[in-house]
Design a protein around this motif. Structure first.
Motif, PDB file in Angstrom:
ATOM      1  N   GLN A 183       0.814  -1.214   0.000  1.00 23.12           N
ATOM      2  CA  GLN A 183       0.000   0.000   0.000  1.00 23.12           C
ATOM      3  C   GLN A 183       0.850   1.269   0.000  1.00 23.12           C
ATOM      4  N   VAL A 184       1.989   1.233   0.686  1.00 23.15           N
ATOM      5  CA  VAL A 184       2.810   2.450   0.775  1.00 23.15           C
ATOM      6  C   VAL A 184       3.552   2.740  -0.527  1.00 23.15           C
ATOM      7  N   LYS A 185       3.646   1.774  -1.419  1.00 24.26           N
ATOM      8  CA  LYS A 185       4.328   2.016  -2.689  1.00 24.26           C
ATOM      9  C   LYS A 185       3.639   3.088  -3.521  1.00 24.26           C
ATOM     10  N   LEU A 186       2.351   3.330  -3.242  1.00 26.76           N
ATOM     11  CA  LEU A 186       1.604   4.331  -3.999  1.00 26.76           C
ATOM     12  C   LEU A 186       1.965   5.757  -3.589  1.00 26.76           C
ATOM     13  N   LEU A 187       2.663   5.921  -2.475  1.00 29.80           N
ATOM     14  CA  LEU A 187       2.955   7.266  -1.974  1.00 29.80           C
ATOM     15  C   LEU A 187       4.020   7.977  -2.798  1.00 29.80           C
ATOM     16  N   TYR A 188       5.032   7.237  -3.268  1.00 38.16           N
ATOM     17  CA  TYR A 188       6.186   7.841  -3.926  1.00 38.16           C
ATOM     18  C   TYR A 188       6.468   7.133  -5.246  1.00 38.16           C
ATOM     19  N   PRO A 189       7.200   7.780  -6.150  1.00 40.58           N
ATOM     20  CA  PRO A 189       7.548   7.140  -7.424  1.00 40.58           C
ATOM     21  C   PRO A 189       8.490   5.959  -7.233  1.00 40.58           C
ATOM     22  N   PRO A 190       8.622   5.103  -8.246  1.00 42.94           N
ATOM     23  CA  PRO A 190       9.453   3.893  -8.097  1.00 42.94           C
ATOM     24  C   PRO A 190      10.911   4.171  -7.768  1.00 42.94           C
ATOM     25  N   ASP A 194      13.807   2.250  -5.185  1.00 40.42           N
ATOM     26  CA  ASP A 194      15.073   1.686  -5.665  1.00 40.42           C
ATOM     27  C   ASP A 194      16.202   1.935  -4.666  1.00 40.42           C
ATOM     28  N   LYS A 195      15.993   2.872  -3.741  1.00 40.02           N
ATOM     29  CA  LYS A 195      17.038   3.235  -2.780  1.00 40.02           C
ATOM     30  C   LYS A 195      16.793   2.621  -1.398  1.00 40.02           C
ATOM     31  N   ILE A 196      15.532   2.573  -0.970  1.00 40.76           N
ATOM     32  CA  ILE A 196      15.199   1.935   0.309  1.00 40.76           C
ATOM     33  C   ILE A 196      14.041   0.972   0.075  1.00 40.76           C
ATOM     34  N   PHE A 284      18.073  -1.880   3.516  1.00 40.40           N
ATOM     35  CA  PHE A 284      18.952  -1.113   2.623  1.00 40.40           C
ATOM     36  C   PHE A 284      19.651  -2.043   1.628  1.00 40.40           C
ATOM     37  N   ALA A 285      18.948  -3.093   1.197  1.00 45.91           N
ATOM     38  CA  ALA A 285      19.574  -4.118   0.366  1.00 45.91           C
ATOM     39  C   ALA A 285      19.528  -3.816  -1.126  1.00 45.91           C
ATOM     40  N   SER A 286      19.091  -2.637  -1.517  1.00 48.32           N
ATOM     41  CA  SER A 286      19.000  -2.310  -2.943  1.00 48.32           C
ATOM     42  C   SER A 286      20.380  -2.228  -3.572  1.00 48.32           C
ATOM     43  N   THR A 287      20.498  -2.798  -4.770  1.00 46.74           N
ATOM     44  CA  THR A 287      21.768  -2.763  -5.511  1.00 46.74           C
ATOM     45  C   THR A 287      21.797  -1.651  -6.549  1.00 46.74           C
ATOM     46  N   ASN A 288      20.711  -0.855  -6.641  1.00 44.72           N
ATOM     47  CA  ASN A 288      20.626   0.199  -7.664  1.00 44.72           C
ATOM     48  C   ASN A 288      21.057   1.565  -7.145  1.00 44.72           C
ATOM     49  N   SER A 289      21.544   1.634  -5.922  1.00 39.45           N
ATOM     50  CA  SER A 289      21.928   2.935  -5.365  1.00 39.45           C
ATOM     51  C   SER A 289      23.114   2.752  -4.436  1.00 39.45           C
ATOM     52  N   THR A 290      23.787   3.860  -4.168  1.00 33.19           N
ATOM     53  CA  THR A 290      24.913   3.864  -3.250  1.00 33.19           C
ATOM     54  C   THR A 290      24.420   4.041  -1.823  1.00 33.19           C
ATOM     55  N   VAL A 292      25.182   6.476   0.133  1.00 34.93           N
ATOM     56  CA  VAL A 292      24.823   7.882   0.334  1.00 34.93           C
ATOM     57  C   VAL A 292      23.401   8.154  -0.138  1.00 34.93           C
ATOM     58  N   ASP A 293      23.045   7.624  -1.318  1.00 33.04           N
ATOM     59  CA  ASP A 293      21.690   7.820  -1.838  1.00 33.04           C
ATOM     60  C   ASP A 293      20.648   7.173  -0.935  1.00 33.04           C
ATOM     61  N   ALA A 294      20.960   5.982  -0.428  1.00 34.77           N
ATOM     62  CA  ALA A 294      20.015   5.298   0.454  1.00 34.77           C
ATOM     63  C   ALA A 294      19.802   6.077   1.756  1.00 34.77           C
ATOM     64  N   ILE A 295      20.891   6.593   2.320  1.00 36.22           N
ATOM     65  CA  ILE A 295      20.777   7.365   3.562  1.00 36.22           C
ATOM     66  C   ILE A 295      19.998   8.652   3.320  1.00 36.22           C
ATOM     67  N   MET A 296      20.267   9.321   2.219  1.00 33.86           N
ATOM     68  CA  MET A 296      19.555  10.561   1.907  1.00 33.86           C
ATOM     69  C   MET A 296      18.056  10.310   1.748  1.00 33.86           C
ATOM     70  N   GLN A 297      17.687   9.222   1.082  1.00 35.60           N
ATOM     71  CA  GLN A 297      16.276   8.911   0.902  1.00 35.60           C
ATOM     72  C   GLN A 297      15.625   8.535   2.223  1.00 35.60           C
ATOM     73  N   PHE A 298      16.338   7.799   3.048  1.00 38.00           N
ATOM     74  CA  PHE A 298      15.831   7.431   4.370  1.00 38.00           C
ATOM     75  C   PHE A 298      15.589   8.677   5.227  1.00 38.00           C
ATOM     76  N   LEU A 299      16.488   9.630   5.169  1.00 37.59           N
ATOM     77  CA  LEU A 299      16.312  10.879   5.906  1.00 37.59           C
ATOM     78  C   LEU A 299      15.108  11.660   5.384  1.00 37.59           C
ATOM     79  N   GLN A 300      14.956  11.671   4.072  1.00 39.17           N
ATOM     80  CA  GLN A 300      13.919  12.507   3.463  1.00 39.17           C
ATOM     81  C   GLN A 300      12.512  11.999   3.758  1.00 39.17           C
TER      82      GLN A 300
END
Length: 598
Positions: A183-190, A194-196, A284-290, A292-300
């Motif tokens: 259900q939460v996948k509808l909140l944000y774009p794909p 890819d980051k979290i 944080f197991a995504s292989t499509n981001s670094t 830094v990108d994962a942490i930034m998205q988690f913070l946001q």
């Protein structure tokens, strides 16, 4: 604004639930406990004094099922205040936003913390309906749904779970979280997912402070206080025996409830930790981001939003990150997280209301408290961080060499102290930026944040002096222009001066290299330095020889010129010289006669 203020006052008087940013540390600890501890120690006025009015308010809200529309309208109004009127003053907009937020959280807390409202909680729509049909943001929707989600997990578990056998609880929670993740996948774009992981988002927002924080000390303190009250009642000779027995019975019953609740909270805490331990590797197991990108998205999408919702949520965010570090979640870098937190302070503070700045300051204070523990104790740092994947930093090889590689290395204690000083400097720079901006909101929010983090910042003397200079400038400029900012600056300045004895020099906060003669000699005696010194000596000798040659040439030319002039003087005739002397004598006599006449 009038409706919001009146609603807050009515709910506070009838339910005893208070909404205030000036809560004490003991009250925040009580919020992390169960309903009994919250009722006894979480508010300035005990809820037992409002039992009758509390019941009448529940009946009034549940009679016509108006509590859910009230919650939804309060949440919607909170965001329409910001975007509904462009001509409204920023200060007024922020105040209205805070009042609406207080009304929503007070109403939601009253309905979700009372055990008698279980039937009302079952009427709550799903997260998908709240977010798509009613357009509630994630913070508001999960605030209403947390108690319901916890009940669904216990129902799905089907039997009494124990810390010794947490697997049924883990399986039930994973099933509920999997449904919620879709259900939460509808909140944000794909690209966000890819980051979290959506499971991280659902898990983070579905838990609350009592799930990951166990205030055992607060339970013990409260029980001791009640036992002291029993002794005081026994020693009071003015009370009738019947009244004494009634008061003692009430106190003993309360102690029993607190002990039972403490035991239940401890069991729930262990079950939640087992659940998080099972999920940590997919967050944080995504292989499509670094990283830094994962942490930034988690913070946001998680940390920043929730840290400004309530004061207890600010504490929750800091503790959740501590759990991620302690459990060693895959691909989670604690170093990068802390670095990004202190790098973006000025941008976040600029966009806060007054109450949001206060909550964000609590979050920063709790974050600094954890960092300070490691900074002060080397053995504790080595134990909790020395071999932790979250404190791995990358050393890049020489790019000019063919075999350049990235080497991962654990951050040692002295380098961690250097990094701590850098974070303190970044925080100081952000506050100075706010004060130099001349903007009302930035100055007010900066002072609010500094007041909240005062127990942990500033620590270094030169950074404290830099803040003192800016605060003095703010007081001088705002004294007759904006008195409210002047009052805030005066209050912070007084508190800062009271902590002056706790400040330490920078060389005591971290190791500062000093230039000494021994270091200079050792550098000069290195092979590379010797080769460079030999080349420089050779170049200096060549330059001096060239200078000497040019000087000799200049002297030779000067001698030739003087000899030529001497030869010309010898060729001049004596007659010409005599005529020249007579002419000069005649001119001198004429000048003397003119001077006498004058």
């Amino acid at each position: 604004a009038v409706v919001s203020t009146q609603s807050t006052g009515v709910i506070q008087r009838m339910s005893g639930i208070e909404i205030s940013e000036e809560v004490t540390e003991s009250q925040l600890e009580a919020v992390c406990g169960g309903p009994v501890l919250l009722a006894e120690a979480g508010f300035f006025t005990p809820i037992r004094h409002t039992e009758r009015s509390n019941q009448r308010l529940q009946e009034s809200l549940g009679l016509n099922n108006i509590w859910l529309p009230l919650c939804i309208l309060a949440s919607q109004q909170r965001h329409s205040i910001v975007f509904g009127n462009d001509e409204r003053h920023t200060k007024l907009t922020a105040r209205l936003y805070d009042q609406c937020q207080d009304t929503f959280t007070q109403l939601g807390q009253f309905l979700t913390t009372n055990p008698t409202n279980n039937q009302s909680l079952k009427q709550l729509p799903s997260f998908e309906e709240l977010s798509t049909m009613y357009h509630l943001h994630a913070d508001s929707a999960f605030f209403l749904l947390r108690t319901k989600l916890q009940d669904q997990i216990m129902i799905e578990c089907g039997k009494k779970c124990t810390p010794d056998d947490p697997q049924p609880y883990v399986d039930a929670s994973q099933k509920i979280i999997s449904q919620l993740s879709d259900q939460v996948k509808l909140l944000y774009p794909p690209k966000v997912w890819d980051k979290i992981s959506p499971r991280l988002f659902a898990t983070f927002w579905s838990l609350s402070s009592p799930d990951i924080i166990l205030p055992s000390e607060r339970y013990t303190t409260e029980i001791q206080r009640i036992e002291a009250a029993i002794k005081q009642v026994n020693d009071n000779e003015d009370l009738a025996q019947r009244r004494k027995d009634k008061e003692i019975e009430r106190h003993k019953d309360l102690i029993t409830k607190l002990k039972e609740e403490h035991k239940a909270q401890e069991t729930n805490h262990k079950l939640v930790l087992a659940r998080l331990e099972a999920e940590k590797d997919v967050w944080f197991a995504s292989t499509n981001s670094t990283k830094v990108d994962a942490i930034m998205q988690f913070l946001q999408v998680c940390i920043i939003q929730r840290s400004m919702f309530t004061a207890s949520d600010a504490i929750y965010c800091a503790k959740f990150v501590e759990l991620c570090h302690k459990m060693q979640a895959s691909n989670f870098s604690t170093l990068i997280y802390f670095d990004r937190i202190f790098s973006d302070v000025s941008h976040i503070v600029t966009n806060c209301t007054d109450n949001e700045a206060s909550r964000y300051g609590r979050f920063l204070c709790e974050t600094l408290k954890g960092i300070s523990r490691w900074h002060k104790d080397k053995s504790l740092y080595e134990k909790e961080c020395g071999k932790s994947p979250g404190f791995v930093h990358i050393i890049r090889g020489d790019p000019s060499s063919d075999g350049a590689k990235k080497i991962e290395k654990y951050l040692d204690y002295e380098n961690f102290r250097h990094v701590c000083c850098k974070w303190h400097f970044k925080l100081t720079k952000a506050m100075v930026f706010c004060f130099d901006s001349k903007d009302y909101s930035q100055i007010r929010n900066g002072l609010t944040v500094l007041n909240k983090i005062l127990p942990e910042f500033p620590v270094v003397l030169n950074l404290a002096q830099a803040l003192e200079k800016r605060i003095a400038k703010v007081k001088e400029e705002e004294k007759s222009v904006r008195p409210d900012l002047y009052a805030l600056a005066m209050g912070y300045s007084a508190q800062l001066n009271s902590r002056r004895t706790t400040f330490i020099a920078e060389d005591k906060f971290h190791h500062v290299e000093k230039k000494t003669s021994d270091n200079t000699a050792s550098r000069n005696n290195s092979p590379a330095r010797k080769d460079k010194r030999g080349d420089s000596v050779k170049r200096r000798d060549d330059a001096e020889s060239e200078k000497k040659r040019r000087r000799d040439d200049d002297l030779k030319k000067e001698g030739e010129r003087k000899s030529a002039e001497k030869k010309v003087k010898q060729d001049v005739s004596p007659k010409t010289k005599a005529n020249g002397v007579r002419d000069r004598d005649s001119e001198t006599d004429e000048n003397r006669s003119k001077i006498r006449k004058k």
